[in-house]
Design an enzyme around this catalytic site. Structure first.
Site, mmCIF file in Angstrom:
data_model
loop_
_atom_site.group_PDB
_atom_site.id
_atom_site.type_symbol
_atom_site.label_atom_id
_atom_site.label_comp_id
_atom_site.label_asym_id
_atom_site.label_seq_id
_atom_site.Cartn_x
_atom_site.Cartn_y
_atom_site.Cartn_z
ATOM 1 N N GLN A 29 0.880 -1.157 0.000
ATOM 2 C CA GLN A 29 0.000 0.000 0.000
ATOM 3 C C GLN A 29 0.915 1.203 0.000
ATOM 4 O O GLN A 29 2.018 1.122 0.507
ATOM 5 C CB GLN A 29 -0.835 0.048 1.282
ATOM 6 N N SER A 30 0.449 2.308 -0.502
ATOM 7 C CA SER A 30 1.399 3.400 -0.663
ATOM 8 C C SER A 30 1.771 4.120 0.623
ATOM 9 O O SER A 30 2.919 4.269 0.952
ATOM 10 C CB SER A 30 0.897 4.396 -1.678
ATOM 11 N N THR A 31 0.802 4.567 1.361
ATOM 12 C CA THR A 31 1.143 5.350 2.549
ATOM 13 C C THR A 31 0.418 4.766 3.750
ATOM 14 O O THR A 31 -0.493 3.967 3.607
ATOM 15 C CB THR A 31 0.682 6.805 2.403
ATOM 16 N N ARG B 49 5.113 2.669 2.287
ATOM 17 C CA ARG B 49 6.126 3.365 1.504
ATOM 18 C C ARG B 49 5.566 3.643 0.123
ATOM 19 O O ARG B 49 4.799 2.859 -0.412
ATOM 20 C CB ARG B 49 7.368 2.486 1.340
#
Ligand SMILES: [Zn+2]
Length: 633
Positions: free
Chosen positions: A21-23, A63
């Site tokens: 997942q991105s953030t 990240r």
């Protein structure tokens, strides 16, 4: 559900589920997608992998996916695939794996070589088959295009919301979100009162340090929000520090304003350690979104703006920033306190050229302690360090140093070769063990188990060596390039001349110094009358020096003996001005290399107890002895 592309050789290797997942926000809010990603584990089992050999990589949670440089999970995945340990890589949408195209193609490439399959919720791809490969490539390209539009949309969306004051971000302590989404004052009276106290106190003292000191003296703590993952945003109390108070005073939210875009980010300048873009704080007038009277305030807008100006002025003399500045203190920004280890500031107590600036350790003082840790005049330290620097970079020393570097490099090359051979050997042994295992009759369980164990051992050894190899490669990265080397040799020849040239600015000298010196530590309190100076060179070595401390009133620079003796001779008969003229005519200069004035002469006469003749009334304006005398103190 099973696919014809899957063979038993694939199932014998591990199945990797790559979860990303991105953030952290996405991680928290997008539970559904996370669940779907973890469900891929079940899919791997359905496809024929035993549950024990399905591994989930989720180190990249939180990240951003734009580039793989800062993602350890992705790198681990790529490494394992490269070692041929992975039979299949599963991910949510195949294209999510790596949004940056170069990462993506590299992974497809590695999967192709090691015969690893790629799968998502709907399909299994074999990168060795041209059609599948094409499909994966197109998916990657589409994903990149999608990312671009998505990012633009998000960016625009954020700004649109922000312009209306609707974009939400964590509220500063002292405010809470109302049911309708508006900001209201914190219901806890103690929090509100403490914040008001800080503003009142700054109004009264006008200096942040005094505010902190006052708070500490009264034992008052400051409210703050927790930033840990578990208790994110919850209220807690902390010991007041300079930075907390500064942050409160700088925050426009307390003046009732909704502000967005206080900082400007430069994505092309990223920290090599964290990958974060460098930020620049804009002036109040340049804030792109500023809605005043957006919510109840602690202080008025005018007062806020005035505070900013005040803070800027108070901070104006601080030279303690990363870049070399104009000032004369040579070690500004790289000098550290030998007592407490903190960075020291430069203080210019006088605007006069003749007074050298001081190095001061002020952190404790700023945070409310009674006095600063230590303080010393910069000149003797600067002189000693400059001397050490010029000696260290003299052509002879540089030649020796580059020879040493050559040797180290050669050693590194041969060590690298050794490591490569070791790794190659380990890989060979692992392949051998695999072959032995493959050839044994599976019904002979005891032997099969033993062979499998040995094979595993060999594989572990390969991983271990691979890691050590990568680490050694990283360690060896400090090597100098040929150009750097040539530049250094050339520079060392010309350096003394450049250093002392009048056209060289203080700033340039500092830059030169920083090429060779990492930091300097000074300790003026362990030895009476001495300052212990430790120079930490970029090369990692340390030089220790001892500098005699100038006692109060003592002058580090002396007027030449000849000038002094002439003054002694002339003093009984002539005025200070006449003596000065005579000295200048004789070609003598003051300790600073300047022309003598009546003040200089007067200072020396009084210092040495010589009764100079009273100056004539006509030249009284220039020759008042009381006015001078401090030029060299
Ligand atoms: Zn200190």
């Amino acid at each position: 559900m099973t696919s014809t592309k899957i063979h038993s050789t694939h199932c014998e290797r591990t199945a990797f589920v790559y979860v990303r997942q991105s953030t952290w926000l996405q991680v928290l809010e997008n539970r559904e997608s996370t669940e779907r990603q973890y469900n891929l584990r079940e899919r791997a089992i359905e496809l024929g992998w035993p549950a024990s050999s399905v591994e989930v990589i989720d180190e990249d949670q939180g990240r951003s996916g734009s580039t793989a440089t800062f993602r350890t999970g992705f790198q681990r995945l790529a490494a394992e695939v490269g070692l041929g340990k992975v039979g299949i890589v599963l991910m949510l949408e195949a294209s999510r794996l790596a949004r940056n195209n170069s990462d993506w193609y590299r992974l497809i490439e590695i999967c192709g070589i090691s015969g690893t399959l790629i799968a998502d919720e709907t399909a299994v791809y074999n990168p060795r088959e041209p059609n599948d490969r094409l499909l994966l490539g197109v998916k990657g390209t589409l994903s990149e295009a999608e990312l671009f539009t998505l990012r633009t949309r998000l960016y625009e969306g954020r700004w649109n919301k922000a312009r209306k004051g609707l974009l939400r971000f964590p509220l500063p302590v002292g405010y809470v979100l109302a049911a309708d989404g508006g900001w209201v004052l914190e219901p806890d009276t103690q929090v509100r009162e403490r914040l008001s106290y800080v503003f009142d106190s700054f109004r009264h003292f006008g200096v942040v340090r005094a505010v902190v000191r006052d708070l500490r003296r009264q034992g008052l703590e400051l409210p703050t929000r927790r930033t840990t993952k578990e208790a994110y945003g919850s209220l807690t109390w902390k010991e007041p520090t300079l930075s907390t108070v500064v942050r409160i005073l700088h925050n426009p939210a307390y003046a009732g304003a909704y502000v967005y875009g206080r900082s400007e980010y430069f994505s092309e300048r990223r920290s090599p350690k964290t990958g974060k873009a460098s930020a620049h704080v804009r002036n109040v007038a340049q804030w792109p979104v500023r809605i005043t009277e957006h919510h109840p305030a602690y202080i008025g807008w005018e007062e806020f703006v005035k505070n900013q100006e005040q803070l800027r002025q108070n901070w104006g003399h601080d030279e303690n920033r990363g870049v070399p500045r104009e000032g004369r203190a040579l070690l500004q920004g790289i000098v550290y306190c030998g007592v407490c280890g903190r960075k020291m500031s430069v203080q210019n107590r006088s605007v006069k050229e003749s007074r050298s600036p001081s190095y001061v350790c002020v952190h404790g003082y700023q945070n409310g302690e009674e006095r600063s840790c230590q303080c010393m005049t910069s000149r003797p330290i600067d002189t000693a360090v400059a001397e050490a620097f010029l000696t260290a970079v003299s052509p002879v020393n540089v030649r020796v140093a580059t020879q040493v570097m050559d040797q180290i490099e050669q050693e590194l090359v041969s060590q690298r070769r050794q490591r490569e051979l070791q790794l190659e050997q380990a890989r060979y042994e692992a392949r051998l063990a695999q072959r032995q295992y493959d050839s044994v009759d599976p019904s002979n369980r005891l032997v099969a188990a033993e062979l499998e164990r040995r094979w595993n051992e060999k594989l572990e050894r390969v991983t271990e060596l691979g890691r050590a190899f990568a680490q050694a490669e990283r360690d060896a990265e400090w090597k100098l390039t040929a150009e750097e080397r040539a530049a250094i040799t050339g520079l060392s020849r010309d350096l003394p001349a450049i250093w002392s040239a009048e056209t060289t600015t203080h700033q340039e000298r500092k830059q030169l110094l920083r090429m060779a010196i990492e930091s300097v530590q000074v300790d003026g309190s362990s030895q009476a009358g001495q300052i212990e100076v430790q120079i930490r060179w970029r090369s990692g070595t340390i030089t220790s020096l001892s500098v005699t401390r100038t006692a109060r009133g003592e002058c580090p620079l002396k007027t030449s003996e000849e000038a002094v003796s002439r003054i002694h001779k002339m003093a009984p008969r002539r005025t200070y001005a006449e003596i000065a003229t005579a000295l200048n005519r004789a070609g003598l200069r003051s300790a600073f290399g300047r022309l003598f004035t009546s003040q200089h002469v007067g200072y020396i006469c009084r210092r040495d107890g010589l009764a100079g003749r009273k100056p004539r009334p006509s030249s009284k304006l220039h020759d008042t002895p009381e006015a001078g005398g401090t030029a060299e103190s």
